[in-house]
Scaffold this motif. Sequence first.
Motif, PDB file in Angstrom:
ATOM      1  N   GLY A  70    -102.010   6.102 -54.967  1.00 49.25           N
ATOM      2  CA  GLY A  70    -102.376   6.105 -56.381  1.00 49.25           C
ATOM      3  C   GLY A  70    -101.203   5.828 -57.305  1.00 49.25           C
ATOM      4  N   LYS A  71    -101.441   4.976 -58.305  1.00 47.72           N
ATOM      5  CA  LYS A  71    -100.452   4.712 -59.350  1.00 47.72           C
ATOM      6  C   LYS A  71    -100.411   5.905 -60.300  1.00 47.72           C
ATOM      7  CE  LYS A  71     -99.683   1.842 -63.502  1.00 47.72           C
ATOM      8  NZ  LYS A  71    -100.045   0.611 -64.244  1.00 47.72           N
ATOM      9  N   GLY A  72     -99.230   6.473 -60.474  1.00 44.70           N
ATOM     10  CA  GLY A  72     -99.109   7.647 -61.329  1.00 44.70           C
ATOM     11  C   GLY A  72     -98.047   7.472 -62.404  1.00 44.70           C
TER      12      GLY A  72
ATOM     13  N   PHE B 295     -96.586   8.131 -68.326  1.00 47.73           N
ATOM     14  CA  PHE B 295     -96.673   7.427 -69.608  1.00 47.73           C
ATOM     15  C   PHE B 295     -96.108   6.025 -69.445  1.00 47.73           C
ATOM     16  CE2 PHE B 295     -95.665   6.092 -73.917  1.00 47.73           C
ATOM     17  CZ  PHE B 295     -96.903   6.302 -74.499  1.00 47.73           C
ATOM     18  N   ASP B 296     -96.886   5.039 -69.904  1.00 49.26           N
ATOM     19  CA  ASP B 296     -96.467   3.645 -69.791  1.00 49.26           C
ATOM     20  C   ASP B 296     -96.231   3.069 -71.185  1.00 49.26           C
ATOM     21  OD1 ASP B 296     -95.985   1.045 -69.159  1.00 49.26           O
ATOM     22  OD2 ASP B 296     -98.046   0.568 -68.521  1.00 49.26           O
ATOM     23  N   SER B 297     -94.978   3.100 -71.597  1.00 48.08           N
ATOM     24  CA  SER B 297     -94.621   2.497 -72.897  1.00 48.08           C
ATOM     25  C   SER B 297     -94.414   0.998 -72.752  1.00 48.08           C
ATOM     26  CB  SER B 297     -93.326   3.122 -73.412  1.00 48.08           C
ATOM     27  OG  SER B 297     -92.231   2.650 -72.629  1.00 48.08           O
TER      28      SER B 297
ATOM     29  N   VAL C 161    -102.979   7.821 -69.777  1.00 49.86           N
ATOM     30  CA  VAL C 161    -103.944   7.772 -68.664  1.00 49.86           C
ATOM     31  C   VAL C 161    -103.455   6.946 -67.486  1.00 49.86           C
ATOM     32  CG1 VAL C 161    -105.969   7.977 -70.149  1.00 49.86           C
ATOM     33  CG2 VAL C 161    -105.178   5.717 -69.440  1.00 49.86           C
ATOM     34  N   ASP C 162    -102.231   6.421 -67.580  1.00 50.85           N
ATOM     35  CA  ASP C 162    -101.784   5.475 -66.560  1.00 50.85           C
ATOM     36  C   ASP C 162    -101.483   6.145 -65.207  1.00 50.85           C
ATOM     37  OD1 ASP C 162    -101.573   2.757 -66.162  1.00 50.85           O
ATOM     38  OD2 ASP C 162     -99.445   2.662 -66.668  1.00 50.85           O
ATOM     39  N   MET C 163    -101.759   7.441 -65.155  1.00 50.82           N
ATOM     40  CA  MET C 163    -101.622   8.156 -63.873  1.00 50.82           C
ATOM     41  C   MET C 163    -102.997   8.491 -63.279  1.00 50.82           C
ATOM     42  SD  MET C 163    -102.606  10.741 -65.619  1.00 50.82           S
ATOM     43  CE  MET C 163    -102.631  12.084 -64.455  1.00 50.82           C
TER      44      MET C 163
ATOM     45  N   ALA D 145     -95.061  -4.651 -66.301  1.00 52.16           N
ATOM     46  CA  ALA D 145     -95.843  -4.829 -65.069  1.00 52.16           C
ATOM     47  C   ALA D 145     -95.258  -3.879 -64.024  1.00 52.16           C
ATOM     48  CB  ALA D 145     -95.794  -6.279 -64.608  1.00 52.16           C
ATOM     49  N   GLU D 146     -95.253  -2.581 -64.366  1.00 56.21           N
ATOM     50  CA  GLU D 146     -94.560  -1.582 -63.546  1.00 56.21           C
ATOM     51  C   GLU D 146     -95.428  -1.005 -62.439  1.00 56.21           C
ATOM     52  OE1 GLU D 146     -96.156  -0.858 -66.213  1.00 56.21           O
ATOM     53  OE2 GLU D 146     -97.294   0.881 -65.522  1.00 56.21           O
ATOM     54  N   GLY D 147     -96.748  -1.077 -62.639  1.00 53.12           N
ATOM     55  CA  GLY D 147     -97.633  -0.459 -61.652  1.00 53.12           C
ATOM     56  C   GLY D 147     -97.443  -1.053 -60.271  1.00 53.12           C
TER      57      GLY D 147
ATOM     58  N   ALA E 155    -105.499   2.064 -59.087  1.00 53.66           N
ATOM     59  CA  ALA E 155    -104.512   1.947 -60.153  1.00 53.66           C
ATOM     60  C   ALA E 155    -105.119   1.411 -61.442  1.00 53.66           C
ATOM     61  CB  ALA E 155    -103.399   0.992 -59.695  1.00 53.66           C
ATOM     62  N   THR E 156    -104.638   1.951 -62.551  1.00 49.73           N
ATOM     63  CA  THR E 156    -104.917   1.343 -63.864  1.00 49.73           C
ATOM     64  C   THR E 156    -103.905   0.208 -64.006  1.00 49.73           C
ATOM     65  OG1 THR E 156    -103.480   3.075 -64.759  1.00 49.73           O
ATOM     66  CG2 THR E 156    -105.845   3.398 -65.007  1.00 49.73           C
ATOM     67  N   LEU E 157    -104.170  -0.903 -63.305  1.00 50.54           N
ATOM     68  CA  LEU E 157    -103.083  -1.850 -63.078  1.00 50.54           C
ATOM     69  C   LEU E 157    -102.927  -2.931 -64.141  1.00 50.54           C
ATOM     70  CD1 LEU E 157    -100.868  -2.026 -60.960  1.00 50.54           C
ATOM     71  CD2 LEU E 157    -102.147  -3.834 -59.841  1.00 50.54           C
TER      72      LEU E 157
HETATM   73 ZN    ZN Z   1     -99.084   0.734 -66.359  1.00 47.00          ZN
END
Ligand code: ZN
Length: 514
Positions: free
Chosen positions: A278-280, A283-285, A301-303, A362-364, A387-389
């Motif tokens: 799972g992508k966790g 926080f994705d700034s 929610v990016d986790m 594009a970190e996921g 993942a919220t990819l």
């Molecule tokens: Zn993300």
Amino acid sequence: MKFRSLRPAEAIRTNALIVPVFSDAPTIPAALPRAVRATTLRVLKAMAGTRRLYGVTTHYRGTAPERLILVGAGRHAELTPERLRNVTAAGVRSLWRAAEGVRTGGAAASPPEVRRIAVVVDEGLGNERAVEATVQGAIYAMWRPETHRSRPEPLPAISTVGLVASAVPAAAIRRGEAIGEAVNFARRLANEPANLMTPTNVADEARSLAKAAGLGCEVLDEKRCRALGMHSFLSVAQGSHQPPRLVVLRYHGRAGKGHDAAARPGRSAGAYDLALVGKGITFDSGGISIKPAEGMHRLKVDMTGAASVIGTMGAVARLRPAANILGVALLTENLPGGGATKPGDVFTSMSGKTVEVINTDAEGRLVLVDGLTYAQREGATRVVDIATLTGAIHIALGDHYSGLFGKPEPFVAHVRAVSAEAGDRFWPMPLSDEYREEIRSDIADIRNSAGKFGGASKAAAFLDAVVEVGVEWAHLDIASQDWSDRDQPHSPKGPQGPGVRTLIALALEAPGPV
Ligand code: ZN
Ligand code: BES
Ligand code: MN
């Protein structure tokens, strides 16, 4: 909240009775007390033509059941488990307002608290499926997002839910409860703000879930991840003051190898029948490739993928399939800072493949490749990531489906069928050599971004680069469905928990070829 079997005649001992009403077939059980039946028919007649799907009509009676709750269930011929879940959830959620009345109303005006409810279960889909779906629906309705109000919104004080059905198998209740609570777990974690749900906090949640459930749990810190060579994962973490965490949950239920949940099956191929990754990103700034301000708060929610994996492992421990299952959650923030990754930086992933970071947003995919490699090194031959990819999947599918990618083709088809039965909405998306070609880097093996078109497939191609020969792999891109801006029948607006039901269904399958 306890579920139990209820004879129709006992409906008069409840505070509220939920009855699904179909537009093409009346399903009022003949065995309901005559007065209840008569009222139901009268209300139905009065609302002729207004039986909107999931529409709720509440009739207050002077006597028990004090509330008769009729919920539009659509055409009986089109009944699905999803509809059954939503009907129950809409009915139970309609009691929220009653609970608010209890808090705010004067003593005389307050309706009595709703403690005992009953649901008429339509068994058109078979008894077990219907009971399980109904239980899930009732549990979904017990999730509320307003966790940080100084005066918390109360949930109705429901203690028992009576199921009016020909039979109420304990196994169906157990499954419904485990699935419902796993989904609510994922929603709760996804809903928490990033300052309260840091990588460390998520790892603590995983640890306490594992302890309660009897799962093996390891939390790897930055140092251990570095020793494993997870430089792609760690590249995302380096701009943040929050330390990253890698959570590993182990369930060992395969017959013949003992049932010690904490046992380590070893690293031989086939040690795990299924691994969930799972992508966790708590926080994705966007990092240095920072996102616009509008809507950025939502990126807490990016986790969701990580929360879904952890919640699923909790359900697995309760339902005890005869399989070995590994859960991996990659937790970090993605922030800009003096130490942050810069566009153009190159890192070596755990797989040995080098990655060029074109876009730090594009970190996921950067964290997932190391999670996928870790799972394969642990001996998983079937790997599913969630993942919220990509924003691109949202653009492609709208809010109503999530994306499904993977290989080989028969396995992807299998996952799709399992997800449909489990009540999720996944649609197969392309992953072919052209996309693999596009993500080749000029100076390294692969690059993490390559133009805006077909973004979801390019992200999948990046993950594909570390999937080893002979491994069955599915990638679930839930960035289209992790959050709803509108109230849904089974949930208020906010986090939705897509994909959890599918992960659990895959985990419950007996091991073996598709
Ligand atoms: Zn993300
Ligand atoms: N986490 C986002 C995708 C996302 C956006 C999920 C909004 C939920 C709500 C992901 O990390 C991201 O930023 N993706 C980029 C990729 C691009 C830079 C190649 C995107 O989709 O714009
Ligand atoms: Mn991003």
